[in-house]
Design a protein around this motif. Structure first.
Motif, mmCIF file in Angstrom:
data_model
loop_
_atom_site.group_PDB
_atom_site.id
_atom_site.type_symbol
_atom_site.label_atom_id
_atom_site.label_comp_id
_atom_site.label_asym_id
_atom_site.label_seq_id
_atom_site.Cartn_x
_atom_site.Cartn_y
_atom_site.Cartn_z
ATOM 1 N N ILE A 1 -2.690 25.905 49.757
ATOM 2 C CA ILE A 1 -1.306 25.922 49.283
ATOM 3 C C ILE A 1 -1.157 26.613 47.924
ATOM 4 N N ALA A 2 -2.257 26.802 47.199
ATOM 5 C CA ALA A 2 -2.179 27.535 45.924
ATOM 6 C C ALA A 2 -1.758 28.985 46.150
ATOM 7 N N ASP A 3 -1.913 29.485 47.374
ATOM 8 C CA ASP A 3 -1.505 30.856 47.680
ATOM 9 C C ASP A 3 0.007 31.036 47.591
ATOM 10 N N LEU A 4 0.750 29.912 47.562
ATOM 11 C CA LEU A 4 2.203 29.983 47.496
ATOM 12 C C LEU A 4 2.724 29.902 46.064
ATOM 13 N N ASN A 5 1.821 29.674 45.097
ATOM 14 C CA ASN A 5 2.234 29.651 43.692
ATOM 15 C C ASN A 5 2.680 31.042 43.259
ATOM 16 N N TRP A 6 3.627 31.062 42.289
ATOM 17 C CA TRP A 6 4.048 32.348 41.756
ATOM 18 C C TRP A 6 3.253 32.682 40.500
ATOM 19 N N PRO A 7 2.753 33.936 40.361
ATOM 20 C CA PRO A 7 2.945 35.068 41.273
ATOM 21 C C PRO A 7 2.061 34.940 42.506
ATOM 22 N N LEU A 8 2.573 35.415 43.640
ATOM 23 C CA LEU A 8 1.830 35.333 44.887
ATOM 24 C C LEU A 8 0.565 36.168 44.786
ATOM 25 N N CYS A 9 -0.560 35.555 45.174
ATOM 26 C CA CYS A 9 -1.826 36.274 45.111
ATOM 27 C C CYS A 9 -1.987 37.160 46.338
ATOM 28 N N GLN A 10 -2.822 38.185 46.199
ATOM 29 C CA GLN A 10 -3.125 39.058 47.326
ATOM 30 C C GLN A 10 -4.166 38.370 48.185
ATOM 31 N N GLN A 11 -3.798 38.013 49.401
ATOM 32 C CA GLN A 11 -4.705 37.287 50.274
ATOM 33 C C GLN A 11 -5.804 38.209 50.790
ATOM 34 N N GLY A 12 -7.026 37.662 50.871
ATOM 35 C CA GLY A 12 -8.162 38.425 51.389
ATOM 36 C C GLY A 12 -8.278 38.301 52.893
ATOM 37 N N ASN A 13 -9.239 38.994 53.438
ATOM 38 C CA ASN A 13 -9.496 38.947 54.888
ATOM 39 C C ASN A 13 -10.637 37.984 55.164
ATOM 40 N N ASP A 14 -10.386 36.718 54.899
ATOM 41 C CA ASP A 14 -11.378 35.673 55.109
ATOM 42 C C ASP A 14 -11.554 35.442 56.602
ATOM 43 N N GLU A 15 -12.797 35.461 57.057
ATOM 44 C CA GLU A 15 -13.065 35.254 58.481
ATOM 45 C C GLU A 15 -12.764 33.834 58.920
ATOM 46 N N ALA A 16 -12.654 32.906 57.954
ATOM 47 C CA ALA A 16 -12.418 31.502 58.307
ATOM 48 C C ALA A 16 -10.949 31.221 58.587
ATOM 49 N N VAL A 17 -10.089 32.205 58.394
ATOM 50 C CA VAL A 17 -8.656 32.004 58.628
ATOM 51 C C VAL A 17 -8.170 33.014 59.654
#
Length: 503
Positions: free
Chosen positions: A149-165
């Motif tokens: 859920i920290a990925d929704l904090n502002w500023p929005l972070c650039q999400q990686g290509n994690d194989e677990a997701v």
């Protein structure tokens, strides 16, 4: 399923535009950004919404109302500006094991929530990260997303290509609205009808360009649009003189006035803005008295209303101003209290002397000083009045705070401050001032000088959102209780020092 919409950005990236609009209320195609999110929520079939708001909370609530316009039921929740998502969810007391949609409502994106929800149902135990235009699309589904859920904090972070997701790539436009250039590009792209799923709702008229049209709002007055080489959106009740020349893409907001002989070239004019006679602007955002060059990011505040300015008639709101009768009563109270001033001065001197003594003892003790203590008999403060003028005020170094602030009643009597209102201290102001300034308020009476800005902002917002008729009496009573609780630890500490003197 219910949705939690986060609309609590400060918008500092767009200063000083954020003094007029918080990110959630920024106009895009003459519609607030948050409106697009609510339309997307309604398309997904969700009807229960919790709206997390902070800056301009009152304006957001007035704009959205109960949510009936979109067929949803909105419950508002005040937060600190840009507060962590995890902290907000904890205070919301929600069962995070239930299915909950979390999304940001202060960024602009194409409709995509329904597609995201349907896709996520195929992976109920996996975190599905949504990307749009190679960006974090600002949406997630609980409970699977709980560790992220920290990925929704502002500023929005650039999400990686994690194989677990699991990653879902959504088609459409996604804009963070974090610069003047991106904000203007989003508006002009919509005006040029570049988003198939977001066609302007205004009436279509041919322009002089065979490949582009004008989209004109109701009751707008213009010249012959088919002779213009420009195109774009012209808002409701906009008045554009027939002699005005429009070139390239143009977006003009609702209730704007463009005077004769003006030339607009690739411009964004926000609602309630007047553009003066014979003015030529190119690659600019115009907002009331602000002229913003998107190429250089230079901002000019225009003082001459004949050039640009606000064409909005301000509502005369006298409800928050201190009445003449109240000011006369305060004048009487101030005169009656004058014989007590020597006593208050003496108590203030004793408190300041005690603070100095404690400060000296700190050199011989490991004990920490109490927050908010001062060695001054009179505490000076830099303040602003309701006309924006800066002045120096003072208060006594005593408790309760109501007595300490008695000297500042003078500014209420003279009309510079209200009796109740937001804190006038310049050292604690941040962004747009919420309402009128006053001597007494929750920040002035309940918090000490060391309280963090976030706590001050949240307390002021909560008080402003309280519509109870007795909230001012409750505030005064609460301030007395706070002072009484503050005195008890001091007395206990003094008794312990008397029993266990420092060796």
């Amino acid at each position: 399923m219910q949705a939690i919409i986060f609309a609590n950005r400060l918008g500092d990236e767009l200063t000083p535009l954020n003094h007029y609009y918080c990110p959630a209320l920024l106009p895009v195609g003459n519609k607030a950004v948050i409106d697009y999110t609510l339309e997307d929520i309604a398309l997904s079939g969700i009807t229960q919404v919790k709206m997390v708001i902070s800056p301009q909370a009152k304006e957001i609530e007035q704009h959205l109302g109960s949510g009936k316009k979109w067929g949803v039921d909105i419950e508002y929740f005040l937060s600190k500006p840009e507060e962590d998502t995890s902290a907000v969810l904890k205070r919301l007391s929600l069962d995070t094991q239930d299915k909950l949609l979390l999304t940001r409502g202060d960024i602009f994106r194409s409709p995509s929530l329904a597609q995201f929800i349907e896709f996520s149902k195929e992976f109920p135990d996996d975190f599905v990260q949504a990307k749009m235009a190679n960006k974090n699309a600002g949406m997630m589904l609980l409970p699977a997303a709980l560790p992220h859920i920290a990925d929704l904090n502002w500023p929005l972070c650039q999400q990686g290509n994690d194989e677990a997701v699991v990653t879902l790539v959504l088609h459409g436009h996604c804009c963070m609205l974090d610069s003047f250039q991106t904000y203007m590009d989003t508006n002009l792209s919509l005006a040029a009808n570049k988003f198939p799923s977001l066609t302007p709702m205004e009436r279509s008229y041919h322009s002089g360009n065979p490949e582009q049209d004008f989209y004109v709002g109701a009751k707008a007055r213009t010249g012959q649009l088919n002779e213009q080489q420009g195109w774009g959106i012209l808002g409701e009740n906009a008045w554009i003189d027939p002699s005005v020349v429009m070139k390239n893409c143009i977006s003009i907001g609702n209730d704007c006035l463009i005077d004769k002989g003006s030339i607009l070239n690739n411009c964004l004019v926000l609602p309630h803005t007047y553009v003066g006679e014979g003015l030529e602007v190119k690659d600019n955002i115009l907002c009331k008295n602000l002229l913003i060059n998107v190429r250089t990011e230079g901002v000019i505040e225009i003082d001459d209303q004949a050039l640009i300015g606000s064409c909005e008639v301000p509502a005369k709101d006298e409800s928050d101003k201190t009445s003449l009768i109240t000011r006369l009563l305060l004048f009487t109270l101030l005169i009656v209290s004058l014989p007590l001033w020597p006593l208050l001065q003496a108590v203030s001197f004793i408190n300041s002397y005690g603070a100095k003594t404690n400060g000296k003892n700190m050199h011989h003790s490991s004990k920490l000083p109490q927050s908010g203590t001062t060695s001054e008999t009179r505490i000076k403060q830099s303040c602003k009045d309701n006309l924006g003028r800066t002045f120096m005020a003072w208060k006594w170094n005593i408790s309760p705070m109501i007595l300490a602030l008695i000297p500042q009643l003078y500014y209420v009597i003279t009309g510079r401050l209200d009796l109740f209102g937001a804190s006038p201290q310049t050292s604690v102001s941040h962004g747009q001032v919420p309402g009128r300034l006053g001597v007494l308020g929750p920040v002035q009476l309940l918090l000490d000088e060391s309280a963090p800005q976030e706590e001050r902002t949240l307390l002021a917002l909560e008080f402003a959102a309280n519509n109870h008729s007795t909230k001012y009496l409750s505030l005064l009573w609460q301030s007395l209780k706070v002072n009484n609780r503050a005195l008890e630890p001091n007395m206990r500490g003094q008794n312990r020092e008397a029993q266990d003197p420092v060796l």
